[in-house]
Design a protein around this motif. Structure first.
Motif, PDB file in Angstrom:
ATOM      1  N   ARG A  82      26.164  42.453  51.852  1.00 42.67           N
ATOM      2  CA  ARG A  82      27.236  41.822  52.600  1.00 42.67           C
ATOM      3  C   ARG A  82      28.184  41.209  51.583  1.00 42.67           C
ATOM      4  N   ARG A  83      29.455  41.277  51.845  1.00 43.26           N
ATOM      5  CA  ARG A  83      30.428  40.845  50.855  1.00 43.26           C
ATOM      6  C   ARG A  83      30.215  39.388  50.469  1.00 43.26           C
ATOM      7  N   ASN A  84      30.497  39.076  49.231  1.00 45.85           N
ATOM      8  CA  ASN A  84      30.441  37.716  48.720  1.00 45.85           C
ATOM      9  C   ASN A  84      31.827  37.398  48.168  1.00 45.85           C
ATOM     10  N   PRO A  85      32.766  37.021  49.050  1.00 46.44           N
ATOM     11  CA  PRO A  85      34.165  37.036  48.671  1.00 46.44           C
ATOM     12  C   PRO A  85      34.544  36.028  47.618  1.00 46.44           C
ATOM     13  N   ALA A  86      33.841  34.920  47.543  1.00 46.16           N
ATOM     14  CA  ALA A  86      34.281  33.868  46.632  1.00 46.16           C
ATOM     15  C   ALA A  86      34.226  34.294  45.185  1.00 46.16           C
ATOM     16  N   THR A  87      33.539  35.396  44.909  1.00 44.96           N
ATOM     17  CA  THR A  87      33.369  35.791  43.520  1.00 44.96           C
ATOM     18  C   THR A  87      34.276  36.921  43.085  1.00 44.96           C
ATOM     19  N   LEU A  88      35.093  37.422  43.989  1.00 41.91           N
ATOM     20  CA  LEU A  88      35.978  38.519  43.592  1.00 41.91           C
ATOM     21  C   LEU A  88      37.103  37.987  42.723  1.00 41.91           C
ATOM     22  N   THR A  89      37.267  38.516  41.538  1.00 45.81           N
ATOM     23  CA  THR A  89      38.339  38.101  40.650  1.00 45.81           C
ATOM     24  C   THR A  89      39.528  39.003  40.838  1.00 45.81           C
ATOM     25  N   ALA A  90      40.626  38.432  41.301  1.00 49.73           N
ATOM     26  CA  ALA A  90      41.793  39.255  41.600  1.00 49.73           C
ATOM     27  C   ALA A  90      42.624  39.564  40.378  1.00 49.73           C
ATOM     28  N   ALA A  91      42.385  38.864  39.268  1.00 52.28           N
ATOM     29  CA  ALA A  91      43.246  39.056  38.099  1.00 52.28           C
ATOM     30  C   ALA A  91      43.196  40.476  37.569  1.00 52.28           C
ATOM     31  N   PHE A 121      40.980  30.770  46.194  1.00 56.13           N
ATOM     32  CA  PHE A 121      41.794  29.879  46.999  1.00 56.13           C
ATOM     33  C   PHE A 121      42.562  28.932  46.078  1.00 56.13           C
ATOM     34  N   SER A 122      43.232  27.948  46.674  1.00 57.91           N
ATOM     35  CA  SER A 122      44.136  27.089  45.902  1.00 57.91           C
ATOM     36  C   SER A 122      43.416  26.273  44.841  1.00 57.91           C
ATOM     37  N   ASN A 123      42.125  26.000  45.042  1.00 61.11           N
ATOM     38  CA  ASN A 123      41.393  25.221  44.037  1.00 61.11           C
ATOM     39  C   ASN A 123      41.080  26.043  42.789  1.00 61.11           C
ATOM     40  N   ASP A 124      41.310  27.351  42.845  1.00 61.85           N
ATOM     41  CA  ASP A 124      41.090  28.243  41.705  1.00 61.85           C
ATOM     42  C   ASP A 124      42.270  29.199  41.612  1.00 61.85           C
ATOM     43  N   ALA A 125      43.469  28.606  41.628  1.00 58.37           N
ATOM     44  CA  ALA A 125      44.692  29.400  41.772  1.00 58.37           C
ATOM     45  C   ALA A 125      44.881  30.427  40.673  1.00 58.37           C
ATOM     46  N   GLU A 126      44.404  30.133  39.465  1.00 58.55           N
ATOM     47  CA  GLU A 126      44.621  31.068  38.369  1.00 58.55           C
ATOM     48  C   GLU A 126      43.875  32.374  38.562  1.00 58.55           C
ATOM     49  N   ASN A 127      42.834  32.370  39.407  1.00 57.23           N
ATOM     50  CA  ASN A 127      42.079  33.590  39.682  1.00 57.23           C
ATOM     51  C   ASN A 127      42.451  34.218  41.024  1.00 57.23           C
ATOM     52  N   SER A 128      43.512  33.727  41.616  1.00 53.74           N
ATOM     53  CA  SER A 128      43.940  34.243  42.922  1.00 53.74           C
ATOM     54  C   SER A 128      44.993  35.325  42.760  1.00 53.74           C
ATOM     55  N   LEU A 129      44.868  36.366  43.554  1.00 52.29           N
ATOM     56  CA  LEU A 129      45.924  37.368  43.620  1.00 52.29           C
ATOM     57  C   LEU A 129      47.189  36.753  44.216  1.00 52.29           C
ATOM     58  N   TYR A 130      47.012  35.978  45.280  1.00 56.32           N
ATOM     59  CA  TYR A 130      48.156  35.314  45.908  1.00 56.32           C
ATOM     60  C   TYR A 130      48.638  34.172  45.022  1.00 56.32           C
ATOM     61  N   GLN A 131      49.945  34.170  44.751  1.00 59.41           N
ATOM     62  CA  GLN A 131      50.520  33.134  43.902  1.00 59.41           C
ATOM     63  C   GLN A 131      51.622  32.331  44.592  1.00 59.41           C
ATOM     64  N   ILE A 135      52.381  37.820  43.718  1.00 60.75           N
ATOM     65  CA  ILE A 135      50.979  38.053  43.400  1.00 60.75           C
ATOM     66  C   ILE A 135      50.803  38.071  41.883  1.00 60.75           C
ATOM     67  N   SER A 136      49.576  37.899  41.432  1.00 62.28           N
ATOM     68  CA  SER A 136      49.321  37.731  40.002  1.00 62.28           C
ATOM     69  C   SER A 136      49.471  39.020  39.214  1.00 62.28           C
ATOM     70  N   GLY A 137      49.352  40.138  39.871  1.00 58.98           N
ATOM     71  CA  GLY A 137      49.481  41.413  39.182  1.00 58.98           C
ATOM     72  C   GLY A 137      49.492  42.531  40.195  1.00 58.98           C
ATOM     73  N   PRO A 138      50.003  43.684  39.826  1.00 57.76           N
ATOM     74  CA  PRO A 138      50.066  44.802  40.773  1.00 57.76           C
ATOM     75  C   PRO A 138      48.664  45.292  41.119  1.00 57.76           C
ATOM     76  N   THR A 139      48.505  45.746  42.326  1.00 60.13           N
ATOM     77  CA  THR A 139      47.214  46.232  42.798  1.00 60.13           C
ATOM     78  C   THR A 139      47.409  47.319  43.835  1.00 60.13           C
ATOM     79  N   SER A 140      46.488  48.268  43.831  1.00 57.56           N
ATOM     80  CA  SER A 140      46.557  49.358  44.798  1.00 57.56           C
ATOM     81  C   SER A 140      46.317  48.878  46.222  1.00 57.56           C
ATOM     82  N   GLY A 141      45.759  47.685  46.386  1.00 54.12           N
ATOM     83  CA  GLY A 141      45.451  47.189  47.726  1.00 54.12           C
ATOM     84  C   GLY A 141      46.575  46.432  48.395  1.00 54.12           C
ATOM     85  N   PHE A 142      47.645  46.152  47.682  1.00 50.20           N
ATOM     86  CA  PHE A 142      48.731  45.354  48.262  1.00 50.20           C
ATOM     87  C   PHE A 142      49.963  46.231  48.447  1.00 50.20           C
ATOM     88  N   PRO A 143      50.596  46.190  49.629  1.00 51.46           N
ATOM     89  CA  PRO A 143      50.372  45.286  50.756  1.00 51.46           C
ATOM     90  C   PRO A 143      49.440  45.825  51.839  1.00 51.46           C
TER      91      PRO A 143
END
Length: 557
Positions: A4-13, A152-162, A176-184
């Motif tokens: 099952r997904r563990n979302p808090a650990t996904l690094t979007a950078a 989330f905002s408490n770890d903004a540097e690792n968030s895709l959303y900026q 967003i912090s960098g281009p990604t195939s998943g956005f938008p």
């Protein structure tokens, strides 16, 4: 491992690079809200397999909740009915800057929320900032945001959303912090739907709190306000009914029925009886053995294309014997998956060779399925010193899912195979939203059956969901020595700009997952169906099991 997904650990950078061009015309009508429908066009009553958890799509994680919220909420982008294709919804077009870090969304100018508040760029930015700024409980519950945005905002540097800026009344710029195939594309997720800022604020929408192993939700979660073709009516929990009303101020074609009612009927055979009695007009996931009989009785069985995976999840932390690759391979060789597919799943189902269906880019056509070989299973168990292996094995109750129409029968088939090679199986059960998913996440089972229907057409949405969100310390390197390496490799593959090169990278990873890691056991892909009774028209089956019911009409037999 828990799959099952563990979302808090996904690094979007390290999410990565491919941009989508500005899009074509919306699939919604550009009308003034008075198209279709009338003052009283009847009620469509759908038999739901389970109860919704609540009604704020941002915190929702299960299909039964999304089935309801999907009718009330819309996102900036949507999915063309009957496909997995991204199309405009509340945004008419979107354009990236040169490096894919800023996306300008042109918004519809004729949309209001159900409470009469205007939909505009300020509302868009309010929604994104609300989703980004969550307390500790909200960060856990906001599973989809954590998965696609990384933090989330408490770890903004690792968030895709900026950030989000209203560049004009109907022009929103999302950074967003960098281009990604998943956005938008990810903005088509139900969880990222647009909601009324006024209602969110008045209902203390972010006032979620941990409660036991679950959550207590604020008042807003029981009074949601979106922009969609239906508005929230009431939830009669005692009688298991959710009533939605037609939104007569909808910006597109009005819904074809005045009311949409969901009746919670957990037992599939009872749902069929209710359909036969005429007390419901349709239900999801009819038992495959009943399809022919339902059709002969004058009903319409709508079969979706398979876009899912059923798997046997494994948890080496709960049972250290599962750390041994030979033990995991032994379990796989013990399972007669051909027999399971032919006896428990509908026509068109297939044995899985990897953790994604063959319609997704990155599927590896050269991977051969693990053979059913009880003797090899026994040999591998003996080689690992695990002849006396004992497993706590769980399955969910009170639910049918697209990849497992009858969880208990699937469990029984797998249990019988495991016991045949000398494994002692201790059964555990819990209802789908009454502890099962929470227990899987908490690591309380050695083995469990679970599955996944793709959110959108992306290899990372499948194997990245399962394995792309591990950091070195999430589960312990002793149990998962390969975890962080695989997660990094998956994110690197998703970062490849060229479509063909990215697909090839995922093909290589699929082979590696099955040969070297085998962190879980892919079982099958299944074409799920839904059924509607005589006189019901306008249902468009979705491979994502994401049907919208505003086009449905209910007539006489």
């Amino acid at each position: 491992m828990s799959l099952r997904r563990n979302p808090a650990t996904l690094t979007a950078a390290v999410l990565a690079a491919a941009t989508l061009a500005s899009c074509a015309d919306s699939q919604r009508d550009d009308g003034d809200g008075d198209g279709g429908g009338g003052s009283d066009d009847g009620t469509f009553i759908f038999g739901a397999a389970g109860a919704p958890e609540m009604f704020d799509p941002f915190y929702a994680t299960d299909g039964e909740t999304f089935r309801v919220t999907r009718q009330m909420f819309e996102g900036l982008v949507g999915i063309k009915p009957g496909t997995a294709e991204v199309v405009p919804e509340l945004a008419t077009e979107w354009t990236p800057n040169d490096d894919g870090t800023e996306w300008t969304f042109t918004l519809r100018d004729d949309v209001t929320f159900h409470d009469g508040e205007a939909f505009n760029a300020e509302a868009v930015c309010y929604n994104f900032d609300r989703m980004f700024d969550q307390n500790e409980a909200g960060q856990t519950a906001g599973e989809y945001w954590g998965y696609v945005m990384g933090a989330f905002s408490n770890d903004a540097e690792n968030s895709l959303y900026q950030g989000c800026e209203a560049a004009g009344e109907f022009e929103a710029v999302i950074s967003i912090s960098g281009p990604t195939s998943g956005f938008p594309t990810m903005l088509s997720l139900e969880s990222l739907s647009m909601q009324s800022p006024k209602a969110l604020e008045e209902g203390d929408a972010n006032g979620i709190a941990a409660e036991g192993e679950g959550f207590s939700f604020p008042a807003y979660a029981d009074a949601p306000v979106g922009t969609g073709p239906f508005t929230f009516g009431e939830y009669d929990e005692a009688n298991g009914t959710i009533t939605l009303a037609r939104n007569d101020d909808y910006w597109g074609d009005a819904a074809q029925t005045s009311e949409l009612v969901f009746r919670v009927i957990p037992d599939e055979s009872t749902r069929r009886q209710e359909l036969e009695a005429g007390s419901i007009n349709g239900y999801d996931l009819p038992n495959p053995v009943d399809w022919a009989g339902l059709e002969s009785d004058g009903n319409s069985v709508e079969v979706r294309d398979p876009f899912n995976i059923l798997y046997l999840g494994l948890n080496p932390e709960a049972n250290p014997a599962l750390k041994d690759l030979n033990v995991r391979k032994a379990l796989y060789h013990a399972l007669n998956r051909d027999q399971l597919v032919s006896t428990q799943l509908p026509e068109g189902a297939a044995v899985a060779t990897q953790f994604m269906p063959d319609t997704v880019s990155g599927y590896n056509t050269t991977i051969e399925p693990y053979a059913y070989d009880p003797d090899e299973a026994k040999r591998l168990l003996a080689e690992a010193g695990a002849e006396d292996l004992e497993l706590t094995f769980a399955y969910p109750t009170e639910v049918s899912r697209p990849y497992m129409p009858d969880p208990e029968k699937i469990y029984e088939a797998l249990r019988t195979d495991l016991e045949a090679v000398g494994i002692t199986v201790n059964v555990k059960t819990a209802s789908w939203n009454g502890g099962y998913l929470d227990n899987v996440t908490a690591g309380k089972y050695d083995a469990y059956i679970l599955g996944w229907t793709g959110d959108y057409d992306s290899p990372f949405n499948f194997i990245g969901t399962f394995f792309g969100n591990l950091k070195e310390n999430d589960f312990g390197t002793e149990a998962y020595p390969w975890g962080k390496t695989l997660a990094d490799d998956l994110r690197a593959a998703d970062a490849v700009v060229d479509d063909a090169e990215r697909g090839a990278a995922f093909e290589t990873l699929n082979q590696q997952i099955m040969d070297e890691y085998l962190p879980g056991l892919p079982i099958s892909h299944s074409p799920p169906a839904l059924v509607v009774g005589p006189g019901v028209d306008g249902v468009v089956p979705s491979p994502l099991t994401a049907e919208e019911f505003d086009t449905v009409t209910v007539g006489g037999e």
